[in-house]
Design a protein around this motif. Sequence first.
Motif, PDB file in Angstrom:
ATOM      1  N   VAL A   1       0.809  -1.219   0.000  1.00 39.19           N
ATOM      2  CA  VAL A   1       0.000   0.000   0.000  1.00 39.19           C
ATOM      3  C   VAL A   1       0.848   1.278   0.000  1.00 39.19           C
ATOM      4  CG1 VAL A   1      -2.036  -1.028   1.105  1.00 39.19           C
ATOM      5  CG2 VAL A   1      -0.202  -0.077   2.523  1.00 39.19           C
ATOM      6  N   GLY A   2       2.138   1.142   0.263  1.00 46.75           N
ATOM      7  CA  GLY A   2       3.004   2.311   0.425  1.00 46.75           C
ATOM      8  C   GLY A   2       3.018   3.233  -0.780  1.00 46.75           C
ATOM      9  N   HIS A   3       2.977   2.631  -1.985  1.00 46.39           N
ATOM     10  CA  HIS A   3       3.063   3.426  -3.206  1.00 46.39           C
ATOM     11  C   HIS A   3       1.781   4.193  -3.479  1.00 46.39           C
ATOM     12  CE1 HIS A   3       1.139  -0.319  -4.267  1.00 46.39           C
ATOM     13  NE2 HIS A   3       0.731   0.213  -5.382  1.00 46.39           N
ATOM     14  N   LEU A   4       0.699   3.851  -2.746  1.00 47.15           N
ATOM     15  CA  LEU A   4      -0.580   4.522  -2.982  1.00 47.15           C
ATOM     16  C   LEU A   4      -0.728   5.795  -2.164  1.00 47.15           C
ATOM     17  CD1 LEU A   4      -2.864   1.352  -2.791  1.00 47.15           C
ATOM     18  CD2 LEU A   4      -2.026   2.478  -4.856  1.00 47.15           C
ATOM     19  N   TRP A   5       0.144   5.959  -1.193  1.00 50.77           N
ATOM     20  CA  TRP A   5      -0.030   7.041  -0.221  1.00 50.77           C
ATOM     21  C   TRP A   5       0.041   8.428  -0.856  1.00 50.77           C
ATOM     22  CZ3 TRP A   5      -2.064   8.378   4.060  1.00 50.77           C
ATOM     23  CH2 TRP A   5      -1.653   9.521   4.728  1.00 50.77           C
ATOM     24  N   GLU A   6       1.047   8.630  -1.733  1.00 51.03           N
ATOM     25  CA  GLU A   6       1.214   9.950  -2.342  1.00 51.03           C
ATOM     26  C   GLU A   6      -0.023  10.358  -3.129  1.00 51.03           C
ATOM     27  OE1 GLU A   6       4.630  11.484  -4.495  1.00 51.03           O
ATOM     28  OE2 GLU A   6       5.867  10.014  -3.443  1.00 51.03           O
ATOM     29  N   ASP A   7      -0.540   9.389  -3.908  1.00 52.19           N
ATOM     30  CA  ASP A   7      -1.727   9.648  -4.708  1.00 52.19           C
ATOM     31  C   ASP A   7      -2.923   9.954  -3.804  1.00 52.19           C
ATOM     32  OD1 ASP A   7      -2.929   9.952  -7.164  1.00 52.19           O
ATOM     33  OD2 ASP A   7      -3.589   7.873  -7.262  1.00 52.19           O
ATOM     34  N   TYR A   8      -3.058   9.154  -2.763  1.00 50.39           N
ATOM     35  CA  TYR A   8      -4.146   9.346  -1.809  1.00 50.39           C
ATOM     36  C   TYR A   8      -4.081  10.729  -1.178  1.00 50.39           C
ATOM     37  CZ  TYR A   8      -6.670   8.895   2.615  1.00 50.39           C
ATOM     38  OH  TYR A   8      -7.492   9.107   3.686  1.00 50.39           O
TER      39      TYR A   8
ATOM     40  N   THR B   1      -6.859  13.705  -1.651  1.00 50.43           N
ATOM     41  CA  THR B   1      -7.676  14.124  -0.510  1.00 50.43           C
ATOM     42  C   THR B   1      -7.422  15.590  -0.161  1.00 50.43           C
ATOM     43  OG1 THR B   1      -6.017  13.142   0.963  1.00 50.43           O
ATOM     44  CG2 THR B   1      -7.993  11.862   0.561  1.00 50.43           C
ATOM     45  N   THR B   2      -6.173  16.040  -0.312  1.00 51.89           N
ATOM     46  CA  THR B   2      -5.905  17.454  -0.039  1.00 51.89           C
ATOM     47  C   THR B   2      -6.518  18.335  -1.121  1.00 51.89           C
ATOM     48  OG1 THR B   2      -3.711  17.172  -1.023  1.00 51.89           O
ATOM     49  CG2 THR B   2      -3.819  17.198   1.361  1.00 51.89           C
ATOM     50  N   ALA B   3      -6.749  17.752  -2.313  1.00 52.03           N
ATOM     51  CA  ALA B   3      -7.415  18.492  -3.386  1.00 52.03           C
ATOM     52  C   ALA B   3      -8.926  18.524  -3.179  1.00 52.03           C
ATOM     53  CB  ALA B   3      -7.077  17.870  -4.736  1.00 52.03           C
TER      54      ALA B   3
END
Length: 67
Positions: free
Chosen positions: A17-24, A28-30
């Motif tokens: 799941v680590g690689h998904l964090w940046e996208d997430y 969410t901040t957007a």
Amino acid sequence: MIKIIIPVRCFTCNKPVGHLWEDYKKRTTAGEDAGNVMDQLGLKRYCCRQLFLGHVDLLKEVSAFKP
Ligand SMILES: [Zn+2]
């Protein structure tokens, strides 16, 4: 700039799941709904979702066990 500060894999089911964090984080901040973003990233299980949703609280809990 954004570091991967959540585990590379889910503790419970071992899904990476680590690689998904940046996208997430970006989405969410957007202003996107966190639940929808996780659905689209393929985070269907609650064990993985709680890593993303509760990850700040989790870090606090983990650090409580350190000397
Ligand atoms: Zn999981």
